[in-house]
Design a protein around this motif. Structure first.
Motif, mmCIF file in Angstrom:
data_model
loop_
_atom_site.group_PDB
_atom_site.id
_atom_site.type_symbol
_atom_site.label_atom_id
_atom_site.label_comp_id
_atom_site.label_asym_id
_atom_site.label_seq_id
_atom_site.Cartn_x
_atom_site.Cartn_y
_atom_site.Cartn_z
ATOM 1 N N ASP A 111 13.858 4.347 -1.515
ATOM 2 C CA ASP A 111 14.225 4.907 -2.821
ATOM 3 C C ASP A 111 15.610 5.548 -2.764
ATOM 4 O OD1 ASP A 111 11.894 4.071 -4.015
ATOM 5 O OD2 ASP A 111 10.903 6.030 -3.930
ATOM 6 N N ASN A 112 15.902 6.240 -1.663
ATOM 7 C CA ASN A 112 17.225 6.858 -1.500
ATOM 8 C C ASN A 112 18.336 5.822 -1.393
ATOM 9 O OD1 ASN A 112 16.305 9.493 -1.644
ATOM 10 N ND2 ASN A 112 15.974 9.648 0.557
ATOM 11 N N GLN A 113 17.988 4.610 -0.942
ATOM 12 C CA GLN A 113 18.952 3.522 -0.835
ATOM 13 C C GLN A 113 18.939 2.631 -2.083
ATOM 14 O OE1 GLN A 113 20.981 3.275 1.952
ATOM 15 N NE2 GLN A 113 20.022 5.223 2.501
ATOM 16 N N ASN A 114 18.167 3.044 -3.078
ATOM 17 C CA ASN A 114 18.006 2.267 -4.328
ATOM 18 C C ASN A 114 17.472 0.855 -4.075
ATOM 19 O OD1 ASN A 114 18.868 4.280 -6.135
ATOM 20 N ND2 ASN A 114 20.992 3.873 -5.566
ATOM 21 N N ILE A 115 16.559 0.759 -3.114
ATOM 22 C CA ILE A 115 15.909 -0.518 -2.805
ATOM 23 C C ILE A 115 14.450 -0.401 -3.239
ATOM 24 C CG2 ILE A 115 15.221 -2.128 -0.989
ATOM 25 C CD1 ILE A 115 17.643 -1.091 0.619
ATOM 26 N N PRO A 116 14.019 -1.213 -4.196
ATOM 27 C CA PRO A 116 12.628 -1.101 -4.658
ATOM 28 C C PRO A 116 11.640 -1.576 -3.591
ATOM 29 C CG PRO A 116 13.703 -2.995 -5.675
ATOM 30 C CD PRO A 116 14.766 -2.280 -4.877
ATOM 31 N N MET A 117 10.539 -0.838 -3.467
ATOM 32 C CA MET A 117 9.473 -1.208 -2.526
ATOM 33 C C MET A 117 8.214 -1.491 -3.348
ATOM 34 S SD MET A 117 10.725 -0.826 0.587
ATOM 35 C CE MET A 117 9.517 -0.353 1.770
ATOM 36 N N ARG A 118 7.567 -2.611 -3.041
ATOM 37 C CA ARG A 118 6.357 -2.986 -3.762
ATOM 38 C C ARG A 118 5.136 -2.815 -2.864
ATOM 39 N NH1 ARG A 118 7.729 -8.881 -5.254
ATOM 40 N NH2 ARG A 118 8.698 -8.673 -3.222
ATOM 41 N N THR A 119 4.068 -2.323 -3.469
ATOM 42 C CA THR A 119 2.803 -2.212 -2.755
ATOM 43 C C THR A 119 2.069 -3.532 -2.914
ATOM 44 O OG1 THR A 119 2.699 0.143 -3.213
ATOM 45 C CG2 THR A 119 0.652 -0.919 -2.570
ATOM 46 N N SER A 120 1.621 -4.090 -1.801
ATOM 47 C CA SER A 120 0.948 -5.386 -1.856
ATOM 48 C C SER A 120 -0.499 -5.216 -2.307
ATOM 49 C CB SER A 120 0.985 -6.063 -0.482
ATOM 50 O OG SER A 120 0.189 -5.343 0.430
ATOM 51 N N LYS A 121 -1.086 -6.327 -2.723
ATOM 52 C CA LYS A 121 -2.495 -6.315 -3.134
ATOM 53 C C LYS A 121 -3.381 -5.947 -1.951
ATOM 54 C CE LYS A 121 -5.490 -8.927 -6.113
ATOM 55 N NZ LYS A 121 -5.666 -10.143 -6.891
ATOM 56 N N SER A 122 -3.025 -6.430 -0.750
ATOM 57 C CA SER A 122 -3.853 -6.122 0.427
ATOM 58 C C SER A 122 -3.812 -4.631 0.762
ATOM 59 C CB SER A 122 -3.428 -6.964 1.631
ATOM 60 O OG SER A 122 -2.099 -6.695 1.980
ATOM 61 N N ALA A 123 -2.687 -3.953 0.457
ATOM 62 C CA ALA A 123 -2.604 -2.510 0.693
ATOM 63 C C ALA A 123 -3.535 -1.768 -0.261
ATOM 64 C CB ALA A 123 -1.174 -2.023 0.540
ATOM 65 N N LYS A 124 -3.640 -2.262 -1.490
ATOM 66 C CA LYS A 124 -4.565 -1.648 -2.444
ATOM 67 C C LYS A 124 -6.015 -1.891 -2.013
ATOM 68 C CE LYS A 124 -1.348 -1.917 -6.282
ATOM 69 N NZ LYS A 124 -0.965 -2.558 -7.526
ATOM 70 N N ILE A 125 -6.277 -3.078 -1.478
ATOM 71 C CA ILE A 125 -7.613 -3.375 -0.953
ATOM 72 C C ILE A 125 -7.917 -2.463 0.230
ATOM 73 C CG2 ILE A 125 -9.014 -5.136 0.210
ATOM 74 C CD1 ILE A 125 -7.502 -7.220 -1.541
ATOM 75 N N LYS A 126 -6.913 -2.239 1.076
ATOM 76 C CA LYS A 126 -7.070 -1.347 2.241
ATOM 77 C C LYS A 126 -7.503 0.041 1.787
ATOM 78 C CE LYS A 126 -3.716 1.000 3.305
ATOM 79 N NZ LYS A 126 -3.783 2.448 3.207
ATOM 80 N N THR A 127 -6.833 0.573 0.768
ATOM 81 C CA THR A 127 -7.183 1.902 0.260
ATOM 82 C C THR A 127 -8.606 1.909 -0.270
ATOM 83 O OG1 THR A 127 -4.874 2.361 -0.292
ATOM 84 C CG2 THR A 127 -6.545 3.702 -1.390
#
Length: 193
Positions: A111-127
């Motif tokens: 975020d500080n580098q203005n680079i967007p990061m996306r959360t993957s579907k598998s990360a949501k499944i992990k949670t």
């Protein structure tokens, strides 16, 4: 004001996490029962903060950061409590904590580098799987402390068994997989160029 409700729910989850933790490890039967209910309330807010944000069109940068952070704080509190109660081994929890908070720090840096990061579907499944695993253990703890006839022997058989151990092991493996997927999916190499 109504547009702030999703973020308030995420912050509520962060505030409830230490209360849940200390009540669960207290050794006091009533506090333990309350802690299980606190976890249930906190987990429900995870669903509603995202649902409300979409419904109210109140998706924000703060909300995109707070929601996964609140999930990590809540699940970490539960997993560390389980280590203290000798239900799961410390090394498994350390791996999950490194993954979960490592990706949070990567997101902050990106975020500080203005680079967007996306959360993957598998990360949501992990949670979801982490919360489900925690809920199963808490249900066993809750039923035992309700004094509805579950003997200490049966409780120990249910809580300290191979199913819990190998279930946690599979969760650790899946969590590590989501880390690699996250790094590849977001092309993390570009952060250091």
């Amino acid at each position: 004001m109504i547009y702030h409700i999703p973020n308030i729910l995420s912050m509520l989850r962060i505030v409830l996490a230490p209360v849940f933790f200390f009540m669960l490890i207290s050794g006091n039967k009533n506090f333990i029962l309350i802690s299980c209910l606190i976890y249930l309330v906190a987990a429900i807010t995870d669903y509603f903060d995202g649902w409300l944000a979409r419904r109210l069109k109140a998706i924000s940068v703060l909300g995109n950061f707070l929601d996964p952070l609140a999930d990590k704080v809540l699940t970490s509190a539960a997993l560390i409590a389980f280590v203290m109660l000798k239900i799961i081994p410390l090394w498994m929890v350390i791996i999950i904590l490194i993954r979960d908070f490592g990706t949070t720090f990567l997101r902050i840096y990106a975020d500080n580098q203005n680079i967007p990061m996306r959360t993957s579907k598998s990360a949501k499944i992990k949670t979801f799987l982490q919360m489900l695993f925690i809920a199963i253990i808490l249900m066993i703890i809750f039923l035992f402390h309700l004094d509805i006839g579950i003997s200490s022997e049966l409780y120990k058989d249910l809580i300290y068994n191979d199913f819990i151990y190998y279930g946690m092991m599979m969760l650790v493996v899946y969590t590590v997989w989501t880390l690699f997927e996250y790094l590849i999916h977001n092309n993390i190499i570009k952060l250091w160029k």
